[in-house]
Design an enzyme around this catalytic site. Sequence first.
Site, PDB file in Angstrom:
ATOM      1  N   TYR A 144     -10.913  90.234   7.682  1.00  0.00           N
ATOM      2  CA  TYR A 144     -10.017  89.384   6.897  1.00  0.00           C
ATOM      3  C   TYR A 144      -8.553  89.802   7.068  1.00  0.00           C
ATOM      4  O   TYR A 144      -7.659  88.963   6.982  1.00  0.00           O
ATOM      5  CB  TYR A 144     -10.365  89.486   5.404  1.00  0.00           C
ATOM      6  CG  TYR A 144     -11.336  88.450   4.907  1.00  0.00           C
ATOM      7  CD1 TYR A 144     -12.585  88.289   5.502  1.00  0.00           C
ATOM      8  CD2 TYR A 144     -11.013  87.644   3.823  1.00  0.00           C
ATOM      9  CE1 TYR A 144     -13.477  87.351   5.015  1.00  0.00           C
ATOM     10  CE2 TYR A 144     -11.904  86.708   3.335  1.00  0.00           C
ATOM     11  CZ  TYR A 144     -13.130  86.560   3.933  1.00  0.00           C
ATOM     12  OH  TYR A 144     -14.005  85.634   3.446  1.00  0.00           O
ATOM     13  N   LYS A 194     -23.933  95.753  10.289  1.00  0.00           N
ATOM     14  CA  LYS A 194     -24.465  95.267  11.568  1.00  0.00           C
ATOM     15  C   LYS A 194     -24.302  96.415  12.565  1.00  0.00           C
ATOM     16  O   LYS A 194     -23.667  96.284  13.618  1.00  0.00           O
ATOM     17  CB  LYS A 194     -23.690  93.996  11.993  1.00  0.00           C
ATOM     18  CG  LYS A 194     -24.266  93.269  13.187  1.00  0.00           C
ATOM     19  CD  LYS A 194     -25.599  92.580  12.919  1.00  0.00           C
ATOM     20  CE  LYS A 194     -26.171  91.981  14.185  1.00  0.00           C
ATOM     21  NZ  LYS A 194     -27.546  91.480  14.031  1.00  0.00           N
ATOM     22  N   ASP A 199     -28.206  90.340   9.026  1.00  0.00           N
ATOM     23  CA  ASP A 199     -29.063  89.172   9.286  1.00  0.00           C
ATOM     24  C   ASP A 199     -30.384  89.293   8.534  1.00  0.00           C
ATOM     25  O   ASP A 199     -30.862  88.347   7.914  1.00  0.00           O
ATOM     26  CB  ASP A 199     -29.282  88.952  10.796  1.00  0.00           C
ATOM     27  CG  ASP A 199     -29.734  90.200  11.541  1.00  0.00           C
ATOM     28  OD1 ASP A 199     -29.649  91.307  10.975  1.00  0.00           O
ATOM     29  OD2 ASP A 199     -30.175  90.069  12.704  1.00  0.00           O
ATOM     30  N   ASP A 247     -18.713  88.047   1.632  1.00  0.00           N
ATOM     31  CA  ASP A 247     -18.328  86.661   1.362  1.00  0.00           C
ATOM     32  C   ASP A 247     -19.536  85.755   1.560  1.00  0.00           C
ATOM     33  O   ASP A 247     -19.861  84.917   0.711  1.00  0.00           O
ATOM     34  CB  ASP A 247     -17.191  86.257   2.316  1.00  0.00           C
ATOM     35  CG  ASP A 247     -16.767  84.815   2.129  1.00  0.00           C
ATOM     36  OD1 ASP A 247     -16.614  84.399   0.969  1.00  0.00           O
ATOM     37  OD2 ASP A 247     -16.600  84.105   3.143  1.00  0.00           O
ATOM     38  N   ASP A 254     -22.290  83.998  -1.529  1.00  0.00           N
ATOM     39  CA  ASP A 254     -22.556  82.560  -1.672  1.00  0.00           C
ATOM     40  C   ASP A 254     -24.060  82.306  -1.610  1.00  0.00           C
ATOM     41  O   ASP A 254     -24.603  81.507  -2.378  1.00  0.00           O
ATOM     42  CB  ASP A 254     -21.886  81.751  -0.542  1.00  0.00           C
ATOM     43  CG  ASP A 254     -20.526  81.185  -0.952  1.00  0.00           C
ATOM     44  OD1 ASP A 254     -19.834  81.841  -1.750  1.00  0.00           O
ATOM     45  OD2 ASP A 254     -20.168  80.093  -0.463  1.00  0.00           O
TER      46      ASP A 254
HETATM   47  C1  IPM Z   1     -14.277  83.960  -1.923  1.00  0.00           C
HETATM   48  C2  IPM Z   1     -13.613  82.829  -1.156  1.00  0.00           C
HETATM   49  C3  IPM Z   1     -12.368  83.367  -0.468  1.00  0.00           C
HETATM   50  C4  IPM Z   1     -12.831  84.436   0.500  1.00  0.00           C
HETATM   51  C5  IPM Z   1     -11.496  82.306   0.235  1.00  0.00           C
HETATM   52  C6  IPM Z   1     -11.040  81.239  -0.729  1.00  0.00           C
HETATM   53  C7  IPM Z   1     -10.321  82.902   0.929  1.00  0.00           C
HETATM   54  O1  IPM Z   1     -14.509  82.258  -0.277  1.00  0.00           O
HETATM   55  O2  IPM Z   1     -13.629  84.509  -2.846  1.00  0.00           O
HETATM   56  O3  IPM Z   1     -15.421  84.272  -1.645  1.00  0.00           O
HETATM   57  O4  IPM Z   1     -13.195  84.135   1.636  1.00  0.00           O
HETATM   58  O5  IPM Z   1     -12.831  85.603   0.112  1.00  0.00           O
HETATM   59 MG    MG Z   2     -16.493  82.993  -0.452  1.00  0.00          MG
END
Ligand code: IPM
Ligand code: MG
Length: 350
Positions: free
Chosen positions: A135, A185, A217, A241, A245
Amino acid sequence: MKIAVLPGDGIGREIVAQAVKVLDRLRLPLEMHEAPVGGAGVDAAGEPLPGATLRLAKDADAILFGAVGDPRYDALPRAKRPEQAILGLRKALGLFANLRPARVHPELAAASALKPEVVAGLDILIVRELTGDIYFGEPRGIREVAGEREGFDTMRYSEGEIRRIAKVAFEAARKRARRLCSVDKANVLETSQLWREVVGEESRNFPDVELSHMYVDNCAMQLVRDPKQFDVVVTGNMFGDILSDEASMLTGSIGMLPSASLDEKGKGLYEPIHGSAPDIAGKGVANPLATILSAAMMLRYSLARPDAADRIERAVAGVLHDGLRTADIHTAGTRRVGTDEMGDAVAAAL
Ligand code: IPM
Ligand code: MG
């Protein structure tokens, strides 16, 4: 206690308003100051993270953040895109430790995409490193090589960065089921090899916590196969990240997951893990619970009010128990409510 309130874009305004409503109801000595960020920052001051907003965030004891991002700004250069606001805040404030708990409320087990028996009772914590990795690694860019464009980014972690996030994760595991799974990884990446070594070294200071390692993975697969095998997961910025999710859907909806991003002293930024959801913005249907639960985390981690945090979490559980559901978690036999009504119900339950 001073709180910077940064609603941001899309559904940010609607959901943050509910968290503020809930905080108001607690009648704590909180001073809340609002400022524009993300696309709202671009509109107000020409920058996703205006100087005044950054100063407010630096001065505050804690930051309550909504979400940033709007397709209207997709054509802007990267430095002006709304996402730079959250990345800039994380970096400028040194918020390196991102805690993303994923808990399944018993009432929501049926709302998960997975079988209820796979997720019922799930309680995991993802500890994501937040200020390093690909990042922020340099060099990065798009350059011309042999007559065509090439995009490149740098994955990079220093030993110190790995060690401090490992420490946070071990300490968190110590307060839970004492199991830590480090995700990397290492079969392919040098950065991950160092990550694995340093986490292993740090584990000597935490002999009471059982450490395991897993490739990312495989972890993505195990999270949907048998998520209850995990207690605390620690991983880098990029893998965290993606995995967070994924973990959110175990709980029924990404609209349920709060997060805390902490610096070395415990100051923090609190935000739902979901984005600005421009497709449903302004319609009053967004789920405010992830933001309300983020406010609870703020009380626990930055404002030394675990009692108030518990009250909010109990109020949310109560409202779910009573059958109230926003559209994202609605199932047959429950009552569908809007953003405002959900916020009112939590406030009333307090
Ligand atoms: C998160 C989001 C952010 C990230 C974006 C909005 C930059 O997806 O907080 O998970 O990738 O960290
Ligand atoms: Mg995110």
